[in-house]
Enzyme design. Sequence first.
Site, mmCIF file in Angstrom:
data_model
loop_
_atom_site.group_PDB
_atom_site.id
_atom_site.type_symbol
_atom_site.label_atom_id
_atom_site.label_comp_id
_atom_site.label_asym_id
_atom_site.label_seq_id
_atom_site.Cartn_x
_atom_site.Cartn_y
_atom_site.Cartn_z
ATOM 1 N N HIS A 100 0.834 -1.215 0.000
ATOM 2 C CA HIS A 100 0.000 0.000 0.000
ATOM 3 C C HIS A 100 0.858 1.250 0.000
ATOM 4 O O HIS A 100 1.883 1.307 0.662
ATOM 5 C CB HIS A 100 -0.948 0.019 1.209
ATOM 6 C CG HIS A 100 -0.272 -0.202 2.528
ATOM 7 N ND1 HIS A 100 0.093 -1.445 2.964
ATOM 8 C CD2 HIS A 100 0.130 0.662 3.498
ATOM 9 C CE1 HIS A 100 0.673 -1.360 4.141
ATOM 10 N NE2 HIS A 100 0.725 -0.081 4.489
ATOM 11 N N HIS A 102 1.068 5.158 1.015
ATOM 12 C CA HIS A 102 0.497 6.188 1.876
ATOM 13 C C HIS A 102 0.550 7.517 1.124
ATOM 14 O O HIS A 102 1.592 7.863 0.563
ATOM 15 C CB HIS A 102 1.347 6.365 3.140
ATOM 16 C CG HIS A 102 1.340 5.210 4.082
ATOM 17 N ND1 HIS A 102 0.583 5.200 5.229
ATOM 18 C CD2 HIS A 102 2.014 4.028 4.068
ATOM 19 C CE1 HIS A 102 0.792 4.063 5.882
ATOM 20 N NE2 HIS A 102 1.659 3.321 5.203
#
Length: 140
Positions: A100, A102
């Site tokens: 992922h 950010h």
Amino acid sequence: MSEKTLFTRIVEGEIPSDTVYEDETTYAFLDVNPLAPGHTLVIPKAPYERLSEMPPAEAADVFSVLGEITAAVEAAVDADGTTVALNNGEAAGQEVPHVHWHIIPQFEDDTARPIHALFDGAELSDEERSEIAGRIRDNQ
Ligand code: 5GP
């Protein structure tokens, strides 16, 4: 079969989230413990743990929308800039084993927090640096 990741459970709606973007392969939602207002996570729907496990086409899918989502986050919270970062592996602080990015808004009236502030710095000679560059080339 291996257990679903936390983020797969979010994609599937088992765990509620503040979704901000979704297409066939990519999903984005607000971080539940934001480092700044608008802190957003962008993920491939498929649960690859590390960046190097992502097939190039799926990495390209994420990158094809990452800039647009970043711009939308900045506009939504009136940020002056953003840090876009990926903790890749446990040693880098990755807590959720589902790759992922950010998107963390930064503001001019705030203290700037460049990623350089995270590290002590490494003293390397020109020879050491070029030797490392050679090893990186050899490992591709
Ligand atoms: P990592 O440390 O793995 O790079 O970041 C994981 C991020 O996921 C953290 O910033 C954390 O706040 C966020 N997070 C953990 N659990 C949840 C959750 O259930 N929902 C949402 N929206 N974010 C979560």
